[in-house]
Write an enzyme that holds these catalytic residues in place. Structure first.
Site, short mmCIF file in Angstrom:
data_model
loop_
_atom_site.label_atom_id
_atom_site.label_comp_id
_atom_site.label_asym_id
_atom_site.label_seq_id
_atom_site.Cartn_x
_atom_site.Cartn_y
_atom_site.Cartn_z
N LYS A 158 0.85 -1.19 0.00
CA LYS A 158 0.00 0.00 0.00
C LYS A 158 0.89 1.24 0.00
O LYS A 158 1.75 1.40 0.87
CB LYS A 158 -0.87 -0.05 1.26
CG LYS A 158 -2.23 0.55 1.11
CD LYS A 158 -3.04 0.22 2.36
CE LYS A 158 -4.36 0.90 2.35
NZ LYS A 158 -5.00 0.83 3.66
C1 E4P Z 1 -8.35 1.48 3.75
O1 E4P Z 1 -7.53 1.04 3.03
C2 E4P Z 1 -8.17 2.69 4.58
O2 E4P Z 1 -7.00 2.59 5.30
C3 E4P Z 1 -9.34 2.88 5.48
O3 E4P Z 1 -10.52 2.46 4.82
C4 E4P Z 1 -9.48 4.26 6.07
O4 E4P Z 1 -10.69 4.32 6.76
P1 E4P Z 1 -11.05 5.51 7.80
O5 E4P Z 1 -11.28 6.75 7.03
O6 E4P Z 1 -12.31 5.02 8.48
O7 E4P Z 1 -9.88 5.61 8.73
#
Ligand code: E4P
Length: 218
Positions: free
Chosen positions: A87
């Site tokens: 990522k």
């Molecule tokens: C996914 O890859 C993200 O890290 C995540 O969905 C972020 O979510 P949040 O905005 O609830 O922290």
């Protein structure tokens, strides 16, 4: 449509896996910190533990923000397990890193995406997934779904291979709306994922069926 769970909590991952519909897991540094996982060795072991539970793509995020650091960390993460997806944030260095990873056959998830422009660059660089953050866009008083819908249209126009992964999901409505506009994957915390099943008429109907069945046995 694929379902990923958005957590680093092992019990939640096991519970979602037991539902029989799980296709993968996404984590981020905040989710890892929430579980108290610190230090490179522990973090890497945690990713490997998740890979043992779920047979699908597991996103592991780089911490470095410079290109060299991203490449070094990403290669290390990718070597932990064939299902690891690196990522990488949607920054200038992130896009360069995605391009290099994709040339080397390393799977990537371009994260922290808030605009269609960022999503186009991620696809051009060869990202495996692009993660628009629907909830965080809504939090800013913009329409997260509208932006995702635009991404779906643009990706279709050019037959981009990158899969759109709806992230920052806060509720069941977000999941349904993502499905409606045709995103490839949704990554959701456990609660909205389980919430898809809830309907009072199912509970009432089942209660009545069972009561009628019991009565008929007398
Ligand atoms: C996914 O890859 C993200 O890290 C995540 O969905 C972020 O979510 P949040 O905005 O609830 O922290």
């Amino acid at each position: 449509m694929k379902f990923f769970i958005d957590t680093a909590n092992i019990e939640e991952i096991k519970e979602a896996e037991a539902m029989g519909i799980l296709d993968g897991v996404t984590t981020n540094p905040s989710l890892m910190a929430k579980e108290g996982i610190t230090g490179e060795e522990n973090v890497n072991k945690h990713y490997q533990d998740i890979c043992k539970i779920v047979d699908g793509h597991i996103s592991a995020e780089v911490i470095a923000t410079d290109l060299e650091g991203m490449l070094k960390e990403g290669k290390k993460l990718a070597s932990l397990h064939p299902n690891i997806v690196v990522k990488v944030p949607a920054t200038a260095n992130g896009i360069k890193a995605i391009k290099k990873f994709s040339a080397e056959g390393i799977k990537t998830n371009c994260t922290l995406v808030f605009s269609t422009g960022q999503a186009i660059l991620a696809a051009k660089a060869g990202a495996t997934y692009v993660s628009p953050f629907i909830g965080r866009i809504d939090d800013m008083n913009y329409d997260g779904l509208e932006i995702i819908e635009q991404m779906v249209q643009v990706y279709a126009n050019y037959n981009f291979d990158t899969e759109i992964l709806g992230a920052s999901i806060r509720n069941v409505k977000h999941i349904i709306e993502c499905a409606e506009v045709g995103v490839d994957v949704v990554t959701s915390p456990l609660k909205p994922l389980k919430g898809l099943l809830n309907h009072p008429l199912t509970d009432i109907g089942l209660e009545k069926f069972l009561a009628d069945h019991k009565k008929a046995q007398k």
